[in-house]
Write a protein that holds these residues in place. Structure first.
Motif, mmCIF file in Angstrom:
data_model
loop_
_atom_site.group_PDB
_atom_site.id
_atom_site.type_symbol
_atom_site.label_atom_id
_atom_site.label_comp_id
_atom_site.label_asym_id
_atom_site.label_seq_id
_atom_site.Cartn_x
_atom_site.Cartn_y
_atom_site.Cartn_z
ATOM 1 N N ARG A 14 -13.415 51.476 2.320
ATOM 2 C CA ARG A 14 -14.676 51.655 3.048
ATOM 3 C C ARG A 14 -15.530 50.412 2.874
ATOM 4 O O ARG A 14 -15.299 49.611 1.976
ATOM 5 N N GLY A 15 -16.495 50.248 3.751
ATOM 6 C CA GLY A 15 -17.286 49.019 3.738
ATOM 7 C C GLY A 15 -18.646 49.157 3.093
ATOM 8 O O GLY A 15 -19.363 48.169 2.915
ATOM 9 N N THR A 16 -19.017 50.381 2.730
ATOM 10 C CA THR A 16 -20.313 50.587 2.086
ATOM 11 C C THR A 16 -20.104 51.258 0.733
ATOM 12 O O THR A 16 -19.053 51.849 0.491
ATOM 13 N N ASN A 17 -21.118 51.160 -0.117
ATOM 14 C CA ASN A 17 -21.040 51.744 -1.467
ATOM 15 C C ASN A 17 -19.756 51.297 -2.171
ATOM 16 O O ASN A 17 -19.010 52.095 -2.711
ATOM 17 N N ILE A 18 -19.543 49.993 -2.164
ATOM 18 C CA ILE A 18 -18.290 49.440 -2.669
ATOM 19 C C ILE A 18 -18.217 49.489 -4.191
ATOM 20 O O ILE A 18 -17.159 49.746 -4.761
ATOM 21 N N LYS A 43 -16.372 53.446 -8.972
ATOM 22 C CA LYS A 43 -16.230 52.662 -7.746
ATOM 23 C C LYS A 43 -15.976 51.198 -8.051
ATOM 24 O O LYS A 43 -15.128 50.557 -7.429
ATOM 25 N N LEU A 44 -16.727 50.641 -9.009
ATOM 26 C CA LEU A 44 -16.555 49.207 -9.257
ATOM 27 C C LEU A 44 -15.200 48.910 -9.887
ATOM 28 O O LEU A 44 -14.615 47.857 -9.631
ATOM 29 N N CYS A 45 -14.679 49.833 -10.649
ATOM 30 C CA CYS A 45 -13.334 49.610 -11.202
ATOM 31 C C CYS A 45 -12.294 49.625 -10.094
ATOM 32 O O CYS A 45 -11.369 48.816 -10.087
ATOM 33 N N GLN A 46 -12.461 50.548 -9.143
ATOM 34 C CA GLN A 46 -11.528 50.569 -8.018
ATOM 35 C C GLN A 46 -11.654 49.283 -7.211
ATOM 36 O O GLN A 46 -10.652 48.658 -6.853
ATOM 37 N N ALA A 47 -12.888 48.860 -6.936
ATOM 38 C CA ALA A 47 -13.114 47.664 -6.132
ATOM 39 C C ALA A 47 -12.531 46.417 -6.787
ATOM 40 O O ALA A 47 -11.958 45.562 -6.118
#
Length: 192
Positions: free
Chosen positions: A125-129, A135-139
């Motif tokens: 997804r492009g928001t709340n990355i 989330k930040l670990c996934q990103a």
DNA sequence: AGAGTGATGGGCT
DNA sequence: GCCCATCACTCTT
């Protein structure tokens, strides 16, 4: 390997945070990490939210002593403590203090700066990355393989200072997502 | 407000 | 050993 020449503004002076920076107590170190750059591989984000966890803290993984899972928390400062939780998410912490202390700073959110396309791809997804610890670990592609990685050993994963000071007046609130020791004001974030 | 997900660790037997 | 409540979360309704 990311290097300083890739930085959009070649004039900025970067320096690698050294182990001594992380040798103080987690509640002292945590607000100082705000606005620093979190680097993992080719992904870079500016730290916008952190929490502190200590040994005498019922909400901390280290509270009941050293176990196989939390052993990195009891090691040398400046290492990454990564754990898997809720069956789906990883969370990333920086070990602080001295060996045996059992304390760490949870990185809860960053503002994506470099490698955003890859972060979006990983997140789907492009928001709340990267505005949450899972989330930040996934990103950033952080998983249990990075548990114990020494952030003071090179540029593959590290904390950089690009001259942005921590906020003079950070937002200080109670930690979230915990059920005990909820009164401690150990969550710091930057204003938007 | 709740579902989804799986490793962990404490308390037993 | 096994059982099971717990868990520093995310996304959707």
């Amino acid at each position: 390997m990311w290097c300083a020449n890739d930085w959009a503004d070649a004039d900025v002076a970067l320096h690698h945070l050294e182990r001594e920076f992380f040798a103080a107590g987690a509640p002292d170190v945590a607000p100082l990490v705000l606005n620093k750059l979190f680097v993992v591989g080719e992904c870079i984000g500016r730290v916008t939210e952190v929490e502190a966890y200590t040994r005498d803290d019922p909400a901390s993984h280290s509270f009941r002593g050293r176990t196989n899972r939390n052993s990195v928390m009891f090691g040398e400062a400046g290492h990454l403590y990564v754990y898997f939780t809720y069956g789906l998410h990883h969370c990333a912490n920086i070990v602080t203090g001295h060996a045996g202390d059992g304390q760490a700073v949870l990185i809860r959110a960053v503002e994506p700066l470099v490698g955003t396309e890859q972060m979006i791809r990983r997140r789907g997804r492009g928001t709340n990355i990267a505005d949450g610890p899972g989330k930040l670990c996934q990103a950033f592609g952080i998983d249990i393989d990075l548990n114990g990685f020494d952030l003071c050993s090179g540029l593959r994963a590290c904390i950089l200072d690009d001259g942005h000071a921590p906020p003079e007046v950070p937002i200080v609130t109670k930690r979230v997502g915990i059920r005990v020791a909820t009164d401690r004001l150990w969550r710091w974030s930057v204003r938007h």
